[in-house]
Design an enzyme around this catalytic site. Structure first.
Site, PDB file in Angstrom:
ATOM      1  N   CYS A  49       2.036 -15.894 -11.819  1.00  0.00           N
ATOM      2  CA  CYS A  49       2.427 -14.487 -11.994  1.00  0.00           C
ATOM      3  C   CYS A  49       1.280 -13.559 -11.594  1.00  0.00           C
ATOM      4  O   CYS A  49       1.489 -12.514 -10.968  1.00  0.00           O
ATOM      5  CB  CYS A  49       2.821 -14.211 -13.445  1.00  0.00           C
ATOM      6  SG  CYS A  49       4.236 -15.174 -14.036  1.00  0.00           S
ATOM      7  N   CYS A  53       0.827 -16.916 -17.444  1.00  0.00           N
ATOM      8  CA  CYS A  53       1.355 -17.487 -16.197  1.00  0.00           C
ATOM      9  C   CYS A  53       0.402 -17.227 -15.027  1.00  0.00           C
ATOM     10  O   CYS A  53       0.283 -16.083 -14.555  1.00  0.00           O
ATOM     11  CB  CYS A  53       2.739 -16.905 -15.923  1.00  0.00           C
ATOM     12  SG  CYS A  53       3.420 -17.317 -14.307  1.00  0.00           S
TER      13      CYS A  53
END
Length: 312
Positions: A76, A73
């Site tokens: 993230c 991700c």
């Protein structure tokens, strides 16, 4: 707060009962005393399905922020360093629990992490949403400040210290202004209309109340997306690309899910195709969504630039 937002309970949306050996939440009057301290191995913890019950117990003394992330991700990796920086600067008033959703499917299912990064707080064993998607550092700081106020209201105002260096007392948070407190209570109950009214009244009393203005924008977004079927909304927008209401709904859903550029791009494309007399609702929604993310965010700067080029 972003969605965004702190204070709306996840009861019914997050089921922590599936986690084995979870401690019972504190009964009324059994919260940790103000200023209580607790020793932790670190202020930033890697948490698993097996160790999560200890995190729930920890949240009875100090608020815990749960960062649901994954190695693949990209957003993230942008958000996690910001979360860690802010938590460390708070010096033990908040603990960060990092959860790799790929390695911990039970937690991912319990939190219904359909979009990551997803950030949720735990206060006295109860989940409280903070935001989804990567958000700017200033917005993270604002949401953390509100989390500390909410935690103090619920009797969770202790501190965590590494290696047993437990402080004797934590500074008390100032109480929320009455209308802000009313808005928080309404959001906790899922009564967004009452929260909107409280924030509007706060702004009527003080038009410079930046926290009320930010809270109003966030709760309006929550109110608009509450109960909306994502797939049905996307299908409606795809079948009617110039339907203003349909496109506004999907843009709201995109922003609340952390897809900031998708939300802005959708509305800017729509704005460019509409005749001048039909553009006002789209422009107003863009300005509202800009404010939620923050003027300093590069995505907002780029979108504002494109909007200006379409206006002149």
């Amino acid at each position: 707060m972003t969605d965004p937002t702190l204070g709306a309970s996840l009861r019914g949306a997050v089921d922590l009962s599936s986690l084995r050996n979870r401690p019972a939440p504190a009964a009324p009057g059994e919260e940790a005393p103000a200023g209580a301290g607790v020793a932790v191995p670190a202020l930033v913890l890697d948490v698993t399905d097996e160790t999560f019950p200890q995190v729930l117990e920890l949240s009875r003394t100090v608020p815990v922020v749960v960062d649901l992330w994954a190695e693949w991700c990209g957003p993230c990796k942008q958000l996690s360093p910001i979360l860690e920086k802010v938590v460390l600067e708070l010096g033990g008033r908040v603990v960060l629990a990092k959860v790799d959703v790929d390695a911990n499917p039970q937690l991912s299912q319990a939190f219904r992490a359909q979009s990551i990064p997803m950030v949720v707080a735990l206060v006295a064993g109860q989940p409280v949403p903070m935001f989804t998607g990567a958000v700017p550092e200033q917005q993270v700081r604002e949401v953390f400040a509100q989390l500390l106020q909410l935690a103090a209201q619920n009797g969770v105002s202790g501190s965590a210290a590494v290696d047993g260096d437990v402080p004797e007392e934590a500074p008390a948070e100032p109480p929320l202004p009455p209308l802000h407190a009313e808005a928080f209570a309404a959001i906790e109950e899922g009564d967004y209309a009452r929260a909107i009214t409280a924030y509007e009244n706060a702004l009527a009393e003080n038009p410079r109340d930046a926290e009320a203005r930010a809270g109003l924008g966030q709760v309006r977004l929550l109110d608009r997306v509450q109960g909306v079927d994502l797939q049905a909304a996307r299908a409606a927008a795809a079948s009617a690309p110039l339907d203003v209401a349909a496109q506004l709904t999907v843009a709201d859903l995109d922003l609340s899910g952390g897809h900031v550029e998708d939300a802005y791009g959708r509305l800017l494309d729509l704005f460019a195709q509409l005749p001048p007399e039909e553009r006002t609702p789209v422009r107003e929604r863009l300005l509202e969504l800009f404010a939620l993310v923050g003027d300093a965010d590069p995505r907002v700067i780029a979108a504002r630039g494109r909007l200006a080029s379409l206006l002149f």
